[in-house]
Enzyme design. Sequence first.
Site, PDB file in Angstrom:
ATOM      1  N   HIS A  48     -36.567  80.540  64.570  1.00 28.48           N
ATOM      2  CA  HIS A  48     -36.650  79.414  65.506  1.00 28.48           C
ATOM      3  C   HIS A  48     -36.614  78.131  64.696  1.00 28.48           C
ATOM      4  O   HIS A  48     -37.481  77.874  63.861  1.00 28.48           O
ATOM      5  CB  HIS A  48     -37.933  79.478  66.337  1.00 28.48           C
ATOM      6  CG  HIS A  48     -38.035  78.375  67.344  1.00 28.48           C
ATOM      7  ND1 HIS A  48     -37.451  78.449  68.598  1.00 28.48           N
ATOM      8  CD2 HIS A  48     -38.634  77.156  67.276  1.00 28.48           C
ATOM      9  CE1 HIS A  48     -37.695  77.333  69.263  1.00 28.48           C
ATOM     10  NE2 HIS A  48     -38.407  76.531  68.485  1.00 28.48           N
ATOM     11  N   CYS A  49     -35.591  77.323  64.923  1.00 31.15           N
ATOM     12  CA  CYS A  49     -35.423  76.078  64.172  1.00 31.15           C
ATOM     13  C   CYS A  49     -36.238  74.964  64.823  1.00 31.15           C
ATOM     14  O   CYS A  49     -35.924  74.526  65.938  1.00 31.15           O
ATOM     15  CB  CYS A  49     -33.945  75.692  64.124  1.00 31.15           C
ATOM     16  SG  CYS A  49     -33.630  74.190  63.184  1.00 31.15           S
ATOM     17  N   VAL A  50     -37.281  74.510  64.136  1.00 34.13           N
ATOM     18  CA  VAL A  50     -38.157  73.467  64.701  1.00 34.13           C
ATOM     19  C   VAL A  50     -37.450  72.118  64.729  1.00 34.13           C
ATOM     20  O   VAL A  50     -37.792  71.247  65.533  1.00 34.13           O
ATOM     21  CB  VAL A  50     -39.471  73.364  63.896  1.00 34.13           C
ATOM     22  CG1 VAL A  50     -40.276  74.643  64.023  1.00 34.13           C
ATOM     23  CG2 VAL A  50     -39.196  73.065  62.422  1.00 34.13           C
TER      24      VAL A  50
END
Length: 303
Positions: free
Chosen positions: A143-145
Amino acid sequence: MFPSTPRTTSLLNGSRKSRLFCKVGKLCEHIPVLLNTFLVFSITGEVSYLVLVEAPLEAEQKKTVWSTWWKALHLLSQYFMLGNICWNALLFLKTSPSIKGVFLGGDGLGQGWRYCYTCETHTPPRCSHCYDCKVCVLRRDHHCVFFGQCVGFRNYRYFLSCLLFMWSGLLYAMVMNAEVFIVILKEGVTLHSILLLLIPWIMLVSGQVSARAFAFAFIADTCVVGFLLVSAFFFFHLFLLFRGQTTREWYSSRRPYSLGLLGNLQHMLGLRWYICWLSPLIPSPLPGEGINFQVTGSLEPSQ
């Protein structure tokens, strides 16, 4: 109309606070994207200024036709990189990597299939549930913040291409800002110059430097720090790409889906992997639907 009681008042207040926290939480999710957008356009604007106004050319060269071509080439290069960053980021956000709209049924469930109790469905190999996106993601990487979305089977190409052009753009900006570092350090490595490079905000607030000097120092620092961070992310994902792994599989040291260098490139970036990185508009169909994968090694994690 029911009479108000302390209990109902407390429940209403709790409901309002809950809605407020939800709105604040959703707003905070967009902060990294807005911050990244601001920094990208700020760096581009500063480098454009350096090219057009502070170009490192000799006085005689600035009056020649070669100077115009030099500036045009630089501007074309940087806006080509900016366009690729923005377009890849937009397509990354618009391309859903989740299982929504994907037919997961079949003749039977093979090895690697699991049941997701949150989504209440069977999920294929390399698929996992993301509690931030609240959905299962096909061949989930992480999951790319910074974008607020998962990297998965359908949007991995745009994610990697965005990293590529961010890396090249920051390298270019860092080279162009070398003149800024030279100007700051022209009087030697003094306490003032070191503080201006390390903590430009404090130097601005304390009145030690002008707003113009602060802006140049801050963006030059951002280029260096951003280049180091993006380099780490970019080369790490290149390493995973060559090995045919996702970030989650790298944690467990598994390589059961590696198809060799060429096979991994085609599987991750599509059939036109050799040219699709030039522009997100170049079609590069992915093999399969992110459900069935060729197994070339053991699915058991190594000891």
